[in-house]
Scaffold this motif. Structure first.
Motif, short mmCIF file in Angstrom:
data_model
loop_
_atom_site.label_atom_id
_atom_site.label_comp_id
_atom_site.label_asym_id
_atom_site.label_seq_id
_atom_site.Cartn_x
_atom_site.Cartn_y
_atom_site.Cartn_z
N LYS A 148 0.82 -1.21 0.00
CA LYS A 148 0.00 0.00 0.00
C LYS A 148 0.85 1.26 0.00
O LYS A 148 0.52 2.24 -0.64
CB LYS A 148 -0.87 0.02 1.25
N VAL A 149 1.93 1.25 0.78
CA VAL A 149 2.68 2.49 0.97
C VAL A 149 3.83 2.68 -0.01
O VAL A 149 4.38 3.77 -0.10
CB VAL A 149 3.23 2.61 2.41
N CYS A 150 4.19 1.64 -0.76
CA CYS A 150 5.37 1.77 -1.63
C CYS A 150 5.13 2.83 -2.69
O CYS A 150 4.16 2.77 -3.43
CB CYS A 150 5.69 0.44 -2.30
N PHE A 175 9.67 3.00 3.86
CA PHE A 175 8.31 3.19 4.33
C PHE A 175 7.66 1.84 4.58
O PHE A 175 6.91 1.66 5.55
CB PHE A 175 7.52 4.00 3.28
N ALA A 179 5.69 0.34 7.79
CA ALA A 179 4.30 -0.07 7.65
C ALA A 179 4.06 -1.51 8.09
O ALA A 179 2.97 -1.84 8.54
CB ALA A 179 3.84 0.11 6.20
N SER B 137 0.38 5.93 -2.72
CA SER B 137 1.33 6.00 -1.61
C SER B 137 1.39 7.40 -1.01
O SER B 137 1.57 8.38 -1.72
CB SER B 137 2.71 5.60 -2.10
N PRO B 138 1.27 7.49 0.35
CA PRO B 138 1.38 8.80 0.99
C PRO B 138 2.69 9.53 0.65
O PRO B 138 2.72 10.76 0.68
CB PRO B 138 1.31 8.47 2.48
N TRP B 224 0.79 11.92 8.03
CA TRP B 224 0.21 10.65 7.57
C TRP B 224 1.28 9.63 7.20
O TRP B 224 0.99 8.44 7.18
CB TRP B 224 -0.70 10.89 6.35
N LEU B 225 2.49 10.08 6.89
CA LEU B 225 3.55 9.10 6.66
C LEU B 225 3.68 8.20 7.87
O LEU B 225 4.07 7.04 7.78
CB LEU B 225 4.89 9.79 6.41
N THR B 228 -0.47 6.55 8.86
CA THR B 228 -1.04 5.49 8.02
C THR B 228 -0.43 4.13 8.33
O THR B 228 -0.74 3.15 7.67
CB THR B 228 -0.84 5.79 6.52
N THR B 229 0.46 4.06 9.32
CA THR B 229 0.98 2.76 9.73
C THR B 229 0.27 2.31 11.00
O THR B 229 -0.51 3.05 11.57
CB THR B 229 2.49 2.83 10.02
N TYR B 230 0.58 1.08 11.42
CA TYR B 230 -0.11 0.53 12.59
C TYR B 230 0.62 0.81 13.90
O TYR B 230 0.19 0.41 14.96
CB TYR B 230 -0.22 -0.99 12.45
N ARG B 231 1.76 1.46 13.81
CA ARG B 231 2.66 1.52 14.97
C ARG B 231 2.09 2.29 16.15
O ARG B 231 1.51 3.37 15.97
CB ARG B 231 3.96 2.20 14.56
N TRP B 234 2.09 6.22 16.53
CA TRP B 234 1.85 6.85 15.23
C TRP B 234 0.40 6.67 14.79
O TRP B 234 -0.13 7.48 14.05
CB TRP B 234 2.75 6.24 14.15
#
Lengths: 314, 438
Positions: A148-150, A175, A179, B137-138, B224-225, B228-231, B234
């Motif tokens: 998704k993020v690539c 990224f 992710a 991609s963001p 959002w970088l 948009t992750t699950y961490r 963040w």
């Protein structure tokens, strides 16, 4: 017509059973699947399992190692193997942290000595619950957060379910590493310290992932180059305890090399589950819970390095 | 402002013309160039040996390069605040500060882009972003909005400069041949006719309107970088607002620091007055309160619940390894400005300068705290890695490159102030005229 049928059966046999009649002179007239003239049946029969689950017998003389197939092109590796949907089942009851899977994987993929594509974690879900060993690698998610993020389509999802990396495309932004909730990705901070022996594949392909490319991300690739040769992934093959089952969900079959199961039945009977399902990543790797264990947890401790031993002791 | 009316237009022009570097100017520039060169050498080493020269590893895969990037993007937002928002709101006292704010915005955004390239494992593949870019991609969103923001900011810097270039062209003997040529190249088409002023006014208004959503986008997308992750740390819906409010605060702090230095070394006391410091001080209090509010939102709700995944991260911030830095950033960057600047005495130039430096420094550390500790709390336990993967402290190359980029941004601002009037001459004259008419 009859001739065609025989060749089809031959093809299935050769392909699936990891044996092949060597193609001798692929001229138009000649059926490419006819065995070489020089092969004389030895009379010794070998029992093999066909795709339909039948036991069949083949003369030993026809069993030959698969010839070296050059890796497929990058375009081909982006598409994947048609009609397949690969899946892995990891039986936690059988794992005793031998790390044979890991060393085979690292060696064959020329992974840097301080990194692993496959880690065997010492897990304990909560206080007072039993610890267990959990081999973990890329989950080949059906909703892969990394893909998704690539920003440049360097990591992608194939039609056979495998998530791969094109290391000739990757810009090294990392990224995908941020992710991935499974921490399954590693970055080639420096050239790999793998010492070449000379008979490695020289041509890079996202399917074989070698040689490692500095400045890019890499991870478990589910060994698609091995499937093309009809072999199981290195980790599956290397595990002496048969922890890893690999197969195709479309065929509903998984095997660890010695035992073969109906995937759906295995998951049902042993209450299979996936890691962090609540995140919605839909992994392709299933786990069987560590019940009725083959080994006590402590047996695995001897293979742990000092840092991790201290961590586990905490 | 009352002092301004006693000055003749000639005096004002003379005061505001760019000046040659004095002794301190030369030392300052030399130091900045030296830091930049060390940074360039460190980058050469990174190119040669790879990212292994950094102390980033598989867990902390983003380090001070990324936190520095976030810092640059944050501070660049002030251009839109002082120039656009204040202009549209008809806040006239801000006029002498617009160019300072805008050059901070432009130089920061330039180095934000550069530091991202520095962070890439394969910088030579930078063009792949355009050849193979995935709009999903963001990172691509960030590339797009940052480029847009850079263009609009550059225009907002350039267009109000045109009338000043006309003035500068009159002082050929003062500026010297090379600069004169530059001014002529950039501004000789500007006649200063009514029609031109009208077009320029209109264009600037349009740019001011356009830059606000773009400015919000650059920092929201930057947040959002992470979001948009699950961490843990963040994965927050608060992140956009949290980043934007923090960005305005650090940007305003940056402007105050620049105001103080330009005022002192260019003797601009008549133009950047105590009134400006007073107003900026009040603005800083407001922005600090706003940022404090979003900080409370960011930490309070997860800390109340202490979910397993979040708990490790939060404990590390509140009372663990990162606690000294965390509380320094919170107290120095939020509590001190709120309390210190509430008092009239706190809003005098010198205390303002000190507090503003604190705000900027704390903001830098805050960005570091947003990026790094989270990465040390992955969902899977940190096992089967060398012991060095469990910690992160930047290598000298990382420090050199990060400091080099900061020095580079300051160098752009310094050279800009050497070449162009840092306080708009024409606008100052116009405002003086208008004030006299009343």
């Amino acid at each position: 017509m009859e001739n065609k049928d025989t060749s089809r059966r031959d093809f299935l046999l050769t392909g699936i059973l990891a044996t092949t009649a060597i193609v001798a002179g692929c001229s138009d007239k000649k059926n490419p699947f006819t065995p070489e003239d020089t092969v004389t049946p030895s009379g010794k029969k070998v029992k093999l399992l066909s795709v339909d689950g039948e036991i069949i017998e083949v003369d030993e003389a026809f069993l030959k190692p698969v010839p070296h197939v050059p890796p497929v092109s990058i375009d081909e590796s982006r598409r994947g193997i048609a009609g397949k949907k690969f899946v892995m089942v990891i039986d936690l009851a059988k794992c005793k942290n031998l790390k044979k899977c890991q060393s085979a994987c690292n060696h064959m993929h020329q992974v840097h000595s301080s990194q692993n594509w496959l880690k065997v974690y010492a897990m304990e879900d909560a206080d007072h619950t039993a610890p267990y060993w959990q081999p973990t690698q890329c989950m080949h998610c059906d909703e892969p957060p990394c893909v998704k993020v690539c920003p440049v389509d360097a990591t992608f999802k194939r039609e056979d379910g495998i998530v791969l990396i094109d290391n000739e495309r990757c810009i090294g932004c990392r990224f995908c590493m941020a992710a991935c909730p499974y921490s399954s990705r590693v970055f080639n901070w420096e050239p790999s310290d793998y010492k070449p022996t000379g008979d490695e594949e020289k041509i890079y392909s996202p399917e074989n992932s070698i040689p490692q490319k500095v400045g890019t991300v890499s991870k478990c690739d589910f060994c698609p180059d091995r499937h093309r040769e009809g072999k199981l992934p290195y980790c599956v093959e290397a595990c002496p305890n048969g922890v890893f089952y690999f197969g195709d969900i479309n065929e509903d079959t998984v095997t660890n090399g010695s035992e073969t199961f109906r995937f759906s039945e295995l998951i049902k009977d042993k209450a299979g589950y996936k890691l962090m399902e609540d995140l919605g990543t839909k992994p392709s790797v299933y786990y069987l819970p560590p019940v009725n264990r083959s080994f006590p947890f402590e047996n695995g401790l001897e293979n742990e390095n000092e840092t991790d031993k201290k961590l586990i002791a905490k | 402002m009352e002092k301004l009316s006693s000055l003749t237009p000639e005096q004002i022009t003379q005061d505001l013309l760019p000046k040659k570097f004095g002794k301190w100017g030369k030392i300052w520039t030399a130091i900045l160039i030296a830091i930049c060169l060390i940074g360039a050498y460190a980058y050469y080493r990174q190119i040669r040996y790879g990212l292994v020269v950094t102390n980033m590893r598989d867990y902390v895969s983003w380090g001070i390069y990324i936190s520095n990037f976030v810092f640059f993007v944050a501070i660049s937002l002030v251009g839109s605040l002082i120039t656009a928002i204040f202009r549209l709101a008809n806040i006239e006292w801000a006029t002498p500060l617009t160019r300072i704010a805008e050059i901070i915005a432009v130089s920061a955004i330039v180095f934000a882009s550069l530091i991202i390239i520095v962070d890439m494992g394969r910088p030579e593949r930078f063009m792949y972003l355009f050849l193979y870019g995935r709009i999903q991609s963001p990172i691509m969103w960030d590339v797009i909005v940052i480029m847009t923001y850079f263009c609009i900011s550059l225009l907002l810097l350039y267009m109000p400069l045109l009338p000043d270039l006309k003035i500068l062209l009159k002082f050929k003997e003062k500026s010297g041949n090379a600069l004169h040529k530059l001014y002529r190249f950039q501004g000789s088409f500007w006649q200063g006719t009514k029609a031109q002023f009208k077009i320029s006014e209109k264009a600037i208004t349009i740019l001011c309107v356009a830059i606000i959503p773009v400015a919000f986008s650059i920092h929201t997308v930057t947040s959002w970088l992470f979001a948009t992750t699950y961490r843990p740390g963040w994965d927050s819906t608060n992140f956009g607002a949290y980043f934007i409010s923090g960005a305005f605060l650090v940007g305003a702090g940056g402007v105050v620091v620049a105001m103080y230095i330009f005022r002192k070394f260019y003797h601009l006391e008549k133009y950047i007055t105590e009134l400006h410091f007073d107003k900026m001080g009040k603005l800083l209090v407001m922005l600090s309160l706003l940022y404090l509010y979003f900080n409370i939102n960011e930490f309070m709700t997860p800390a109340f619940k202490m979910k397993k995944s979040e708990a490790g991260h939060l404990n590390e911030l509140f009372s663990g390894t990162y606690a000294p830095m965390f509380w320094f950033a919170i107290i120095g960057g939020l509590i001190v400005p709120i309390i210190g600047l509430l008092f009239k005495k706190g809003r005098k130039p010198l205390p303002m300068f000190v507090i503003a430096i604190l705000v900027v420094v704390c903001a830098w550390f805050k960005r570091y705290l947003i990026v790094t500790p989270t990465l040390l709390h992955p969902f899977m336990p940190m096992q089967e890695v060398p012991a060095s993967y469990h910690h992160y402290f930047p290598s000298w190359e990382e420090w050199a490159i990060a400091m080099g980029s900061l020095a580079g941004a300051l160098l752009i601002i310094t050279f800009f102030a050497r070449i162009y009037p840092i306080i708009p001459i024409q606008e100052t004259l116009t405002e003086k005229n208008e004030a006299e008419k009343l």
